[in-house]
Design a protein around this motif. Sequence first.
Motif, PDB file in Angstrom:
ATOM      1  N   TYR A 104      -4.127  36.981  29.677  1.00 33.04           N
ATOM      2  CA  TYR A 104      -3.199  37.762  28.853  1.00 33.04           C
ATOM      3  C   TYR A 104      -2.241  38.558  29.737  1.00 33.04           C
ATOM      4  O   TYR A 104      -1.065  38.706  29.418  1.00 33.04           O
ATOM      5  CB  TYR A 104      -3.968  38.719  27.932  1.00 33.04           C
ATOM      6  N   ASP A 121       3.589  37.719  18.612  1.00 37.04           N
ATOM      7  CA  ASP A 121       2.315  37.146  19.075  1.00 37.04           C
ATOM      8  C   ASP A 121       1.893  36.152  17.990  1.00 37.04           C
ATOM      9  O   ASP A 121       1.366  36.527  16.948  1.00 37.04           O
ATOM     10  CB  ASP A 121       1.303  38.296  19.227  1.00 37.04           C
ATOM     11  N   ILE A 129      -3.877  39.493  22.453  1.00 38.06           N
ATOM     12  CA  ILE A 129      -2.764  39.370  23.409  1.00 38.06           C
ATOM     13  C   ILE A 129      -1.763  40.498  23.173  1.00 38.06           C
ATOM     14  O   ILE A 129      -1.418  41.261  24.078  1.00 38.06           O
ATOM     15  CB  ILE A 129      -2.074  37.998  23.283  1.00 38.06           C
ATOM     16  N   ASP A 273      -0.151  31.057  20.996  1.00 42.78           N
ATOM     17  CA  ASP A 273      -1.487  30.655  21.457  1.00 42.78           C
ATOM     18  C   ASP A 273      -2.152  29.862  20.330  1.00 42.78           C
ATOM     19  O   ASP A 273      -3.110  30.314  19.713  1.00 42.78           O
ATOM     20  CB  ASP A 273      -2.293  31.929  21.792  1.00 42.78           C
TER      21      ASP A 273
END
Length: 377
Positions: A104, A121, A129, A273
């Motif tokens: 991260y 994010d 994160i 992610d």
Amino acid sequence: MDPWQNGKVGVGMQAMWSLHGLNRQPRTVPVRPDHSDHQGLSNVAPADAPLRTLLLPNADGGPVVQATSNVVEARIHDYISNLLFSISPTAFFQVNTLAAEKLYSLAGDWAGLGPDSLLFDICCGTGTIGLTLADRVGMLVGIEMNASAVSDAHRNAEINGIKNCRFVCAKAEDVIGSLLKEYLDVPQKEGEQLNASEIRDKDIATVEVNNGPMDDVLDCSKNPGHDLGNGEGASGHSENDGQEIQGQLQKSCTSKEGSTSMMHFKNVVAIVDPPRGGLHPTVIKVLRTHSRVRRLVYISCNPETLVANAIELCTPSPEKFEKGNGNRAWRKMSSAGLARHRTKSMPISEPFRPVKAMAVDLFPHTPHCELVMLLER
Ligand SMILES: C[S@@+](CC[C@H](N)C(=O)[O-])C[C@H]1O[C@@H](n2cnc3c(N)ncnc32)[C@H](O)[C@@H]1O
């Protein structure tokens, strides 16, 4: 490395829930001893580990059966970058927290964050994160489809006193376009730019702390679909469920203190992610065609879909726009082939370029590895 600290208990919990999914009774599991003397990695709890009974939710989310009086809430706690995270059983959390911390922080360094940054994010889980980077940005917006994880993210923001954040419970493909529009398509008046300290002083955060039933967020837990096949991206969901989603988004995201969309940010960054299937094509299209997103850090647990998504984000626009012709040949294509095919119908837009990539070994002694790639334009 301490196996208890790096989330092995969480893995045990998850596995147990799925193994016993049809028979959800409180179960007894080993928990971290106060002074573990483990050295090295292990999946096995020591024989003398103390036992605590965890309260497991019923399949319908209803009240739990309380078999004994010695029952604790089924959630684990862990630290990443000195922040405390509270994690519910169905929420994703990296098992190797020490390595996740490195991952991260690397993503944050590459993202080039600063007080005038707006950070998206995408697929944020419990907020890990974004929250670990929140002190480096003006505003954080997390998007996650698992309602429990979003509830955890709210809780984690509150536990750690982080206010410059907002978490939206929805499939990224359903809300990313509206969110970018909301934050970025604001006509900028002279002198309206706020710096981070002004933003924090104004307490603009939309931390809709909600530890009870999530009645003010979109319930997206009903259609999980994390594991994606065929390069089709996140949820296999249709491009848009139209106005209903928009209405729910409006409801779920309205700030308590006023609209954060009035803020202007110079630096707009996305850290994504996604699960193994990669990003949904709609998310790719929106990120690529929204010219204010200049930097994108892609964290991936699957190199194949990372490469496919990067092809779509980085291939220069074709001179001639080709609309999809309904031809089903894509069924036989590799994910990279499919990605190349999709770039032909990508609206004309400035491509990103791959700048650098690094593998971070979150799963030592296994063939799996996390990859981080920085894309810029
Ligand atoms: C690899 S995990 C990453 C979680 C988080 N970033 C972390 O490091 O703890 C992927 C996350 O994406 C979420 N997810 C899967 N499909 C999604 C979608 N279509 N839209 C939003 N979130 C999604 C999953 O629920 C999961 O929390």
